[in-house]
Design a protein around this motif. Structure first.
Motif, PDB file in Angstrom:
ATOM      1  N   SER A   1       0.875  -1.145   0.023  1.00  0.00           N
ATOM      2  CA  SER A   1       0.267   0.155   0.032  1.00  0.00           C
ATOM      3  C   SER A   1       0.936   1.482   0.160  1.00  0.00           C
ATOM      4  O   SER A   1       2.262   1.108   0.153  1.00  0.00           O
ATOM      5  N   VAL A   2       0.276   2.228  -0.091  1.00  0.00           N
ATOM      6  CA  VAL A   2       0.905   3.845   0.012  1.00  0.00           C
ATOM      7  C   VAL A   2       1.850   3.884   1.268  1.00  0.00           C
ATOM      8  O   VAL A   2       3.016   4.194   1.323  1.00  0.00           O
ATOM      9  N   GLU A   3       1.145   3.106   2.207  1.00  0.00           N
ATOM     10  CA  GLU A   3       1.636   3.313   3.524  1.00  0.00           C
ATOM     11  C   GLU A   3       2.940   2.079   3.805  1.00  0.00           C
ATOM     12  O   GLU A   3       3.981   2.664   4.244  1.00  0.00           O
ATOM     13  N   ASP A   4       3.095   1.270   2.940  1.00  0.00           N
ATOM     14  CA  ASP A   4       4.332   0.286   3.115  1.00  0.00           C
ATOM     15  C   ASP A   4       5.353   0.951   2.359  1.00  0.00           C
ATOM     16  O   ASP A   4       6.349   1.059   2.431  1.00  0.00           O
ATOM     17  N   TRP A   5       4.966   1.739   1.253  1.00  0.00           N
ATOM     18  CA  TRP A   5       6.002   2.511   0.373  1.00  0.00           C
ATOM     19  C   TRP A   5       6.521   3.520   1.346  1.00  0.00           C
ATOM     20  O   TRP A   5       7.924   3.851   1.557  1.00  0.00           O
TER      21      TRP A   5
ATOM     22  N   PRO B   1      10.332  12.948  -1.760  1.00  0.00           N
ATOM     23  CA  PRO B   1       8.712  13.337  -1.334  1.00  0.00           C
ATOM     24  C   PRO B   1       8.147  12.356  -0.471  1.00  0.00           C
ATOM     25  O   PRO B   1       8.598  11.042  -0.527  1.00  0.00           O
ATOM     26  N   ARG B   2       6.995  12.576   0.059  1.00  0.00           N
ATOM     27  CA  ARG B   2       6.345  11.437   0.756  1.00  0.00           C
ATOM     28  C   ARG B   2       5.892  10.496  -0.372  1.00  0.00           C
ATOM     29  O   ARG B   2       5.369  10.858  -1.484  1.00  0.00           O
ATOM     30  N   ALA B   3       5.572   9.210   0.030  1.00  0.00           N
ATOM     31  CA  ALA B   3       5.046   8.251  -0.518  1.00  0.00           C
ATOM     32  C   ALA B   3       3.613   8.685  -1.525  1.00  0.00           C
ATOM     33  O   ALA B   3       3.463   8.479  -2.686  1.00  0.00           O
ATOM     34  N   GLU B   4       2.649   9.203  -0.905  1.00  0.00           N
ATOM     35  CA  GLU B   4       1.210   9.501  -1.604  1.00  0.00           C
ATOM     36  C   GLU B   4       1.681  10.641  -2.457  1.00  0.00           C
ATOM     37  O   GLU B   4       0.699  10.724  -3.379  1.00  0.00           O
TER      38      GLU B   4
ATOM     39  N   ASP C   1       3.586   1.325  -9.010  1.00  0.00           N
ATOM     40  CA  ASP C   1       2.506   0.826  -8.563  1.00  0.00           C
ATOM     41  C   ASP C   1       2.519   0.867  -7.073  1.00  0.00           C
ATOM     42  O   ASP C   1       3.478   0.818  -6.406  1.00  0.00           O
ATOM     43  N   ASP C   2       1.407   1.285  -6.531  1.00  0.00           N
ATOM     44  CA  ASP C   2       1.170   1.402  -5.212  1.00  0.00           C
ATOM     45  C   ASP C   2       1.190   0.002  -4.429  1.00  0.00           C
ATOM     46  O   ASP C   2       1.413  -0.121  -3.054  1.00  0.00           O
TER      47      ASP C   2
ATOM     48  N   GLY D   1       6.721  -6.375   7.402  1.00  0.00           N
ATOM     49  CA  GLY D   1       6.158  -7.738   7.967  1.00  0.00           C
ATOM     50  C   GLY D   1       5.613  -8.339   6.632  1.00  0.00           C
ATOM     51  O   GLY D   1       4.715  -9.253   6.628  1.00  0.00           O
ATOM     52  N   LYS D   2       6.506  -8.431   5.488  1.00  0.00           N
ATOM     53  CA  LYS D   2       6.001  -8.946   4.438  1.00  0.00           C
ATOM     54  C   LYS D   2       7.197  -9.621   3.704  1.00  0.00           C
ATOM     55  O   LYS D   2       8.304  -9.257   3.900  1.00  0.00           O
TER      56      LYS D   2
END
Length: 161
Positions: free
Chosen positions: A30-34, A60-63, A93-94, A127-128
């Protein structure tokens, strides 16, 4: 103790049989993982360079980077976990964190240990699983970080040379 021994896995680091730029990926993201990966790079103090085309910019920030227009040039983030090992993250890709490494830089036990440590750091932070596929053979990992084993493991039988 090393996750993998060079003598056992050197066939997976042969640029002639595996391609020089295997695909390393973290699926199911997800964007949070990035953002967690970007935060990890900063926290670890790894040298990095973010660029869009030929223009080098602050990271930059991922989002922000993942919300660019579909026709925009794909940015990349170059990360050096050590001065002589480079990983190039591509913001394609997010849902998949995707990066390349150059097998010519990953020869011998010392460099293998650096690479495994890098995969382990990313895998633990997220955690992946972090998987390495031969160049052009996406979806067929030969090795990767296994969350349950908490280390990098073989995922394919070594090639007989």
């Amino acid at each position: 103790m090393a996750d993998l021994l060079w003598d056992d896995v050197s066939c997976f680091f042969d640029p002639d049989s595996m391609g020089s730029l295997p695909d390393v990926r973290v699926p199911g993201c997800s964007v949070e993982d990035w953002q967690a990966v970007l935060d990890l790079v900063e926290a670890r103090g790894w040298k990095c360079q973010y660029s869009e085309g030929e223009t080098v910019l602050p990271v930059p920030r991922a989002e922000i980077v993942l919300s660019r227009p579909a026709d925009a040039e794909c940015p990349d983030l170059r990360v050096w976990p050590t001065p002589d090992v480079l990983a190039i993250f591509r913001f394609l890709d997010d849902e998949v964190i995707d990066f390349d490494v150059d097998l010519r830089e990953l020869q011998g036990q010392e460099r293998l240990d650096v690479f495994c440590g890098f995969l382990r750091e990313i895998g633990r932070r997220l955690g992946k699983s972090v998987l390495m596929d031969p160049e052009g053979d996406y979806g067929h990992p030969v090795l990767g970080f296994d969350v349950e084993a908490d280390r990098v493991v073989l995922m394919a039988d070594p090639l007989v040379m």
